[in-house]
Design a protein around this motif. Structure first.
Motif, mmCIF file in Angstrom:
data_model
loop_
_atom_site.group_PDB
_atom_site.id
_atom_site.type_symbol
_atom_site.label_atom_id
_atom_site.label_comp_id
_atom_site.label_asym_id
_atom_site.label_seq_id
_atom_site.Cartn_x
_atom_site.Cartn_y
_atom_site.Cartn_z
ATOM 1 N N ALA A 79 0.820 -1.214 0.000
ATOM 2 C CA ALA A 79 0.000 0.000 0.000
ATOM 3 C C ALA A 79 0.851 1.260 0.000
ATOM 4 O O ALA A 79 0.462 2.288 -0.567
ATOM 5 C CB ALA A 79 -0.935 -0.008 1.208
ATOM 6 N N ALA A 80 2.040 1.168 0.610
ATOM 7 C CA ALA A 80 2.946 2.318 0.659
ATOM 8 C C ALA A 80 3.793 2.447 -0.606
ATOM 9 O O ALA A 80 4.670 3.316 -0.680
ATOM 10 C CB ALA A 80 3.856 2.199 1.883
ATOM 11 N N GLY A 81 3.547 1.596 -1.597
ATOM 12 C CA GLY A 81 4.281 1.663 -2.848
ATOM 13 C C GLY A 81 5.572 0.897 -2.854
ATOM 14 O O GLY A 81 6.396 1.064 -3.764
ATOM 15 N N GLU A 82 5.769 0.022 -1.859
ATOM 16 C CA GLU A 82 7.038 -0.691 -1.725
ATOM 17 C C GLU A 82 6.917 -2.156 -2.107
ATOM 18 O O GLU A 82 7.756 -2.978 -1.705
ATOM 19 C CB GLU A 82 7.524 -0.559 -0.279
ATOM 20 N N GLY A 83 5.904 -2.518 -2.865
ATOM 21 C CA GLY A 83 5.738 -3.905 -3.282
ATOM 22 C C GLY A 83 4.587 -4.027 -4.251
ATOM 23 O O GLY A 83 3.931 -3.035 -4.620
ATOM 24 N N PHE A 84 4.338 -5.257 -4.662
ATOM 25 C CA PHE A 84 3.290 -5.543 -5.643
ATOM 26 C C PHE A 84 2.628 -6.854 -5.233
ATOM 27 O O PHE A 84 3.306 -7.806 -4.825
ATOM 28 C CB PHE A 84 3.899 -5.664 -7.041
ATOM 29 N N LEU A 85 1.313 -6.911 -5.310
ATOM 30 C CA LEU A 85 0.556 -8.091 -4.913
ATOM 31 C C LEU A 85 0.158 -8.891 -6.146
ATOM 32 O O LEU A 85 -0.478 -8.366 -7.065
ATOM 33 C CB LEU A 85 -0.703 -7.670 -4.147
ATOM 34 N N LEU A 86 0.535 -10.159 -6.151
ATOM 35 C CA LEU A 86 0.086 -11.103 -7.173
ATOM 36 C C LEU A 86 -0.868 -12.084 -6.505
ATOM 37 O O LEU A 86 -0.451 -12.907 -5.686
ATOM 38 C CB LEU A 86 1.274 -11.849 -7.787
ATOM 39 N N GLU A 408 -3.594 9.728 -11.321
ATOM 40 C CA GLU A 408 -4.037 10.141 -9.988
ATOM 41 C C GLU A 408 -2.896 10.208 -8.976
ATOM 42 O O GLU A 408 -3.093 10.651 -7.846
ATOM 43 C CB GLU A 408 -5.105 9.175 -9.469
ATOM 44 N N GLY A 409 -1.695 9.754 -9.364
ATOM 45 C CA GLY A 409 -0.563 9.779 -8.455
ATOM 46 C C GLY A 409 -0.656 8.745 -7.352
ATOM 47 O O GLY A 409 -0.108 8.931 -6.260
ATOM 48 N N THR A 410 -1.325 7.623 -7.626
ATOM 49 C CA THR A 410 -1.483 6.552 -6.648
ATOM 50 C C THR A 410 -0.741 5.307 -7.132
ATOM 51 O O THR A 410 -0.322 5.218 -8.285
ATOM 52 C CB THR A 410 -2.969 6.226 -6.426
ATOM 53 N N HIS A 411 -0.595 4.340 -6.234
ATOM 54 C CA HIS A 411 0.207 3.158 -6.539
ATOM 55 C C HIS A 411 -0.674 2.021 -7.047
ATOM 56 O O HIS A 411 -1.599 1.597 -6.352
ATOM 57 C CB HIS A 411 0.949 2.697 -5.285
ATOM 58 N N PRO A 412 -0.422 1.522 -8.262
ATOM 59 C CA PRO A 412 -1.125 0.330 -8.738
ATOM 60 C C PRO A 412 -0.554 -0.892 -8.031
ATOM 61 O O PRO A 412 0.514 -1.398 -8.371
ATOM 62 C CB PRO A 412 -0.814 0.316 -10.242
ATOM 63 N N GLY A 413 -1.278 -1.395 -7.033
ATOM 64 C CA GLY A 413 -0.679 -2.303 -6.074
ATOM 65 C C GLY A 413 -0.634 -3.762 -6.443
ATOM 66 O O GLY A 413 0.051 -4.540 -5.784
ATOM 67 N N GLY A 414 -1.376 -4.169 -7.502
ATOM 68 C CA GLY A 414 -1.338 -5.594 -7.785
ATOM 69 C C GLY A 414 -2.310 -6.014 -8.858
ATOM 70 O O GLY A 414 -2.997 -5.196 -9.476
ATOM 71 N N VAL A 415 -2.379 -7.321 -9.041
ATOM 72 C CA VAL A 415 -3.252 -7.906 -10.052
ATOM 73 C C VAL A 415 -3.873 -9.168 -9.470
ATOM 74 O O VAL A 415 -3.276 -9.857 -8.632
ATOM 75 C CB VAL A 415 -2.462 -8.207 -11.343
ATOM 76 N N HIS A 416 -5.096 -9.461 -9.893
ATOM 77 C CA HIS A 416 -5.882 -10.591 -9.384
ATOM 78 C C HIS A 416 -6.320 -11.407 -10.596
ATOM 79 O O HIS A 416 -7.159 -10.957 -11.392
ATOM 80 C CB HIS A 416 -7.103 -10.051 -8.618
ATOM 81 N N LEU A 417 -5.742 -12.606 -10.749
ATOM 82 C CA LEU A 417 -5.921 -13.375 -11.972
ATOM 83 C C LEU A 417 -6.533 -14.743 -11.709
ATOM 84 O O LEU A 417 -6.288 -15.353 -10.665
ATOM 85 C CB LEU A 417 -4.572 -13.576 -12.674
ATOM 86 N N GLU A 418 -7.300 -15.223 -12.686
ATOM 87 C CA GLU A 418 -7.742 -16.613 -12.704
ATOM 88 C C GLU A 418 -6.912 -17.330 -13.767
ATOM 89 O O GLU A 418 -7.000 -17.001 -14.960
ATOM 90 C CB GLU A 418 -9.235 -16.701 -13.009
#
Length: 476
Positions: A79-86, A408-418
């Motif tokens: 959420a703080a922009g220091e990672g990415f959720l898969l 918007e200057g926000t962090h795209p935090g992840g992706v949710h895949l099937e």
């Protein structure tokens, strides 16, 4: 660590520095039963349901509070922009797929995607599987009609069977207990694989499958694997003892599923005496679907009191005020890592619909993990009669999601895949034996919605890595 179904001490009534989560006033694990519950089976025998949930409540937890809070800490970093959720896995798991081979195949493709995103973008990737519990599915209609015969819809193995017979389609509460045991079996395999060498970076080449290796994405993956192997060799030559770094030889994979059946989730919700908080021990993360996110509904009520990270599916009908109210209800203390907001808009709609939601949540002081589900908004029935999705639409929605966050200057935090690690033909497109409408039936094996196969997943991962690297200002 002590986990119990009923607290032996009085739960706190005010927030304390060490508290994991403070439930709202009047909440208890069964308080959802006073609320309307959408998407529920018509259980034919309340006595069987009660007997089964009582048996479930006596089972050991599937996951532990320490693990749950570990995921929440990692999500706070995202959420703080220091990672990415898969977050990835099956649309609807089958009981029969809880085998070593099937679990290994799903883990393989998740590890491949994670390593590509990490290597491509330079960000740590938090890995969460739709696995070890994703046995239930909401349905657009409660019944299905074939040749004039109407029967209850198939709601996943944890509720009923897929065969179109009255016996198979009758909801069976005893399947809830079977779901628990199959989740436990899948978790045992996952823990053995992630800690026992399968996730070792020395195996990065072995994760590729022959049918994927023949594709352009597979060949590009092999090149990335060569670079990773060379980087490890370079580190060793510089005196770094790579063998002593557990992060290079093990992987942490968390589990998740939609909290669709509140009877099941309540039975596995336990009170932790040390943290004086309630945890849903069925999975590390649970989410509320687009069809069950009613503010006054049973699902929101149940999840409002547990300390797990929570996902909320955010569809095109979600209004900014509604989402802000949901965030306030589920995360009143603005806890870092508490909320994962899963955008599922459909290709071509993200640019208009997502920015007002980003602003509404941000202006209210929430800092969730924003992820993109590019699957569910892009489903249609092809001319051949199969429910499917286009890889091009999936890629377009991910691209638009990143673009909206950049504006918007926000962090795209992840992706949710099937997705699946198998060579299925369920989604259209791809550069390896491109799946077209005429070939959808070749290996159409999903229990519900169409999934990306391993080669298609790699294609998407490379595209995401390129976009994420550009978003972070990295080299092209």
């Amino acid at each position: 660590m002590t986990v119990s179904h009923t607290p032996t001490t009085t739960p706190p009534t005010t927030s304390t520095p060490g508290s994991a989560h403070l439930p709202p006033a009047g909440w208890h694990p069964g308080s959802w039963q006073d609320r309307p519950a959408a998407q529920q089976p018509d259980w034919p025998d309340p006595r069987v349901l009660r007997r089964t949930t009582e048996a479930l409540a006596l089972q050991p937890p599937l996951v532990l509070p320490d693990e749950i809070l570990g995921l929440r800490r990692e999500l706070a970093g995202v959420a703080a922009g220091e990672g990415f959720l898969l977050q990835a896995g099956d649309c609807a798991e089958r009981f029969a797929s809880c085998t070593e081979d099937d679990v290994r195949g799903k883990l393989r493709v998740i590890l491949q995607l994670a390593i590509l995103l990490t290597f491509g973008a330079g960000l740590p990737v938090v890995k969460v599987g739709r696995i070890a519990g994703q046995f239930g599915k909401p349905r657009s209609r409660p019944t299905e009609t074939v040749d004039g015969v109407e029967l209850p819809a198939f709601r996943g193995d944890i509720v009923n069977g897929p065969e179109f017979t009255p016996e198979a389609r009758r909801p069976d509460a005893e399947r809830l207990l079977r779901g628990y045991h199959h989740s436990s079996a899948a978790l045992n395999v996952l823990r053995a694989l992630t800690l026992g060498g399968f996730a070792d970076l020395d195996q990065v080449h072995a994760w590729n499958q022959e049918f994927v290796r023949r594709s352009a994405a597979g060949r590009r993956y092999e090149k990335a694997a060569d670079d990773i192997t060379w980087a490890l060799r370079f580190m060793s030559a510089c005196g770094v003892d790579t063998g002593a770094q557990p992060e290079l030889h093990q992987a942490r994979l968390y589990t998740s599923h939609e909290a669709l059946l509140p009877h099941y989730e309540q039975a596995l919700t336990r009170y932790d005496e040390n943290r004086r908080a309630w945890f849903d021990t069925s999975a590390h993360l649970v989410w509320i679907g687009d069809r069950t996110r009613q503010l006054d509904g049973a699902h929101v009520e149940l999840l409002s009191g547990i300390a797990n990270p929570l996902g909320i599916k955010v569809g095109p009908s979600t209004a900014p005020d509604e989402l802000r109210a949901l965030c306030e209800r589920l995360d009143p203390h603005r806890t870092p890592g508490r909320l994962v907001l899963i955008s599922r808009m459909g290709a071509g709609r993200v640019g208009d619909l997502l920015p007002p939601l980003l602003r509404a949540v941000g202006d209210a002081g929430h800092l969730p993990v924003w992820t993109c589900d590019p699957m569910h908004g892009n489903t249609f029935v092809s001319d051949s009669g199969y429910k499917t999705r286009r890889l091009s639409d999936i890629t377009a929605e991910v691209t638009d999601f990143f673009a909206a966050h950049a504006r918007e200057g926000t962090h795209p935090g992840g992706v949710h895949l099937e997705l699946t690690g198998d060579d299925v033909t369920e989604c259209l497109g791809g550069d390896l034996d491109e799946v077209v409408d005429e070939t959808l039936g070749t290996r159409y094996e999903t229990a519900c919605d169409p999934r990306l196969n391993a080669a298609q997943s790699l294609e998407l991962a490379f595209r995401m890595g390129d976009i994420l690297r550009a978003h972070l200002g990295g080299p092209a």
